[in-house]
Design a protein around this motif. Structure first.
Motif, PDB file in Angstrom:
ATOM      1  N   ASP A 111       0.842  -1.183   0.000  1.00  0.00           N
ATOM      2  CA  ASP A 111       0.000   0.000   0.000  1.00  0.00           C
ATOM      3  C   ASP A 111       0.885   1.244   0.000  1.00  0.00           C
ATOM      4  OD1 ASP A 111      -2.149   1.680   0.089  1.00  0.00           O
ATOM      5  OD2 ASP A 111      -2.495   1.429   2.245  1.00  0.00           O
ATOM      6  N   ALA A 112       1.179   1.753  -1.207  1.00  0.00           N
ATOM      7  CA  ALA A 112       2.073   2.908  -1.334  1.00  0.00           C
ATOM      8  C   ALA A 112       1.314   4.204  -1.568  1.00  0.00           C
ATOM      9  CB  ALA A 112       3.063   2.678  -2.468  1.00  0.00           C
ATOM     10  N   ASP A 113       0.000   4.152  -1.686  1.00  0.00           N
ATOM     11  CA  ASP A 113      -0.844   5.335  -1.892  1.00  0.00           C
ATOM     12  C   ASP A 113      -0.378   6.210  -3.050  1.00  0.00           C
ATOM     13  OD1 ASP A 113      -2.563   4.671   0.217  1.00  0.00           O
ATOM     14  OD2 ASP A 113      -1.261   5.654   1.683  1.00  0.00           O
ATOM     15  N   GLY A 114       0.179   5.603  -4.098  1.00  0.00           N
ATOM     16  CA  GLY A 114       0.585   6.340  -5.288  1.00  0.00           C
ATOM     17  C   GLY A 114       1.792   7.242  -5.085  1.00  0.00           C
ATOM     18  N   ALA A 115       2.437   7.159  -3.940  1.00  0.00           N
ATOM     19  CA  ALA A 115       3.609   7.998  -3.672  1.00  0.00           C
ATOM     20  C   ALA A 115       4.809   7.497  -4.475  1.00  0.00           C
ATOM     21  CB  ALA A 115       3.940   7.997  -2.185  1.00  0.00           C
ATOM     22  N   GLY A 119      13.388   2.501  -3.096  1.00  0.00           N
ATOM     23  CA  GLY A 119      13.332   1.085  -2.775  1.00  0.00           C
ATOM     24  C   GLY A 119      13.280   0.821  -1.280  1.00  0.00           C
ATOM     25  N   ARG A 120      14.116   1.503  -0.535  1.00  0.00           N
ATOM     26  CA  ARG A 120      14.168   1.315   0.926  1.00  0.00           C
ATOM     27  C   ARG A 120      12.828   1.669   1.554  1.00  0.00           C
ATOM     28  NH1 ARG A 120      15.875  -2.096   3.665  1.00  0.00           N
ATOM     29  NH2 ARG A 120      16.840  -1.735   5.632  1.00  0.00           N
ATOM     30  N   ASP A 121      12.154   2.693   1.008  1.00  0.00           N
ATOM     31  CA  ASP A 121      10.842   3.088   1.520  1.00  0.00           C
ATOM     32  C   ASP A 121       9.808   1.991   1.269  1.00  0.00           C
ATOM     33  OD1 ASP A 121      11.963   5.555   2.216  1.00  0.00           O
ATOM     34  OD2 ASP A 121      11.417   6.437   0.282  1.00  0.00           O
ATOM     35  N   LEU A 122       9.882   1.347   0.110  1.00  0.00           N
ATOM     36  CA  LEU A 122       8.953   0.255  -0.195  1.00  0.00           C
ATOM     37  C   LEU A 122       9.167  -0.920   0.753  1.00  0.00           C
ATOM     38  CD1 LEU A 122       8.887   0.146  -4.110  1.00  0.00           C
ATOM     39  CD2 LEU A 122       7.115   0.983  -2.562  1.00  0.00           C
ATOM     40  N   ILE A 123      10.426  -1.220   1.073  1.00  0.00           N
ATOM     41  CA  ILE A 123      10.713  -2.311   1.997  1.00  0.00           C
ATOM     42  C   ILE A 123      10.075  -2.021   3.358  1.00  0.00           C
ATOM     43  CG2 ILE A 123      12.553  -3.523   3.258  1.00  0.00           C
ATOM     44  CD1 ILE A 123      14.337  -3.062   0.754  1.00  0.00           C
ATOM     45  N   GLY A 124      10.076  -0.761   3.759  1.00  0.00           N
ATOM     46  CA  GLY A 124       9.529  -0.378   5.058  1.00  0.00           C
ATOM     47  C   GLY A 124       8.016  -0.329   5.133  1.00  0.00           C
ATOM     48  N   LEU A 125       7.312  -0.559   4.035  1.00  0.00           N
ATOM     49  CA  LEU A 125       5.854  -0.482   4.046  1.00  0.00           C
ATOM     50  C   LEU A 125       5.170  -1.692   4.669  1.00  0.00           C
ATOM     51  CD1 LEU A 125       5.075   1.073   0.546  1.00  0.00           C
ATOM     52  CD2 LEU A 125       4.921   2.169   2.788  1.00  0.00           C
ATOM     53  N   THR A 126       5.880  -2.778   4.838  1.00  0.00           N
ATOM     54  CA  THR A 126       5.274  -3.980   5.413  1.00  0.00           C
ATOM     55  C   THR A 126       6.319  -4.754   6.196  1.00  0.00           C
ATOM     56  OG1 THR A 126       3.841  -5.864   4.923  1.00  0.00           O
ATOM     57  CG2 THR A 126       5.698  -5.524   3.450  1.00  0.00           C
TER      58      THR A 126
END
Length: 176
Positions: A111-115, A119-126
């Motif tokens: 769930d990135a809300d279109g932001a 890559g590191r931020d995506l890893i931190g989403l879950t």
């Protein structure tokens, strides 16, 4: 006498696939192979210490598991509990460069809300969990891609791709 003009456009007659250009240009030395396939973000990452060693790293969509091992299934020494290693971090970073963060997040069901995230931020989403996966399939796909790079350009079909059905749109002349 000129050869007859083929009604098939030149790009349709080639035995190569159309390659989607990367979201941004990327360097291939660290992560030479990245793909979104089989429900995973997977790829081959070069070792930082040994030029002859590569790692197969992968993130699985849905259950949010990850794995990293050498091409002959030795576990990565940088994996610790549920923390990713530098190979997995590099894979995610290069996937964002190659496909864009929105497409990677959508594929991995994050769930990135279109932001527009790194890559590191995506890893931190879950919360990711370590689950060992065999590396052979991904590495074999990488080697297959490399073998295609060695082939000269040709218009004739490649025997191993010949089973793909022809997908031409019917032309206006066909109905006459």
């Amino acid at each position: 006498m000129q050869p007859p003009v083929s009604p098939i456009p030149d790009w349709e007659a080639r035995s190569t696939a159309v390659v989607v250009p990367p979201a941004r240009p990327r360097k291939l030395a660290k992560v030479p192979f990245v793909e979104l396939a089989e429900g995973r973000l997977q790829g081959v990452v070069s070792s930082g210490s040994d030029i002859e060693r590569v790692y197969v790293s992968q993130y699985t969509a849905g259950d949010h598991t990850f794995s990293c091992s050498t091409n002959n299934n030795r576990p990565c020494g940088g994996l610790y509990g549920d923390y990713t290693c530098k190979h997995l971090d590099s894979l995610m970073d290069e996937a964002v460069v190659q496909f864009g963060s929105e497409q990677v997040a959508r594929y991995l069901r994050l769930d990135a809300d279109g932001a527009d995230l790194r890559g590191r931020d995506l890893i931190g989403l879950t919360h990711w969990k370590l689950e060992r996966s065999p590396a052979a399939g991904v590495f074999a796909r990488f080697l297959r891609h490399l073998s295609y790079l060695e082939l000269p350009g040709a218009v004739e079909p490649l025997p191993e791709l010949h089973w793909f059905p022809a997908t031409r749109l019917p032309s206006a002349k066909a109905g006459r």
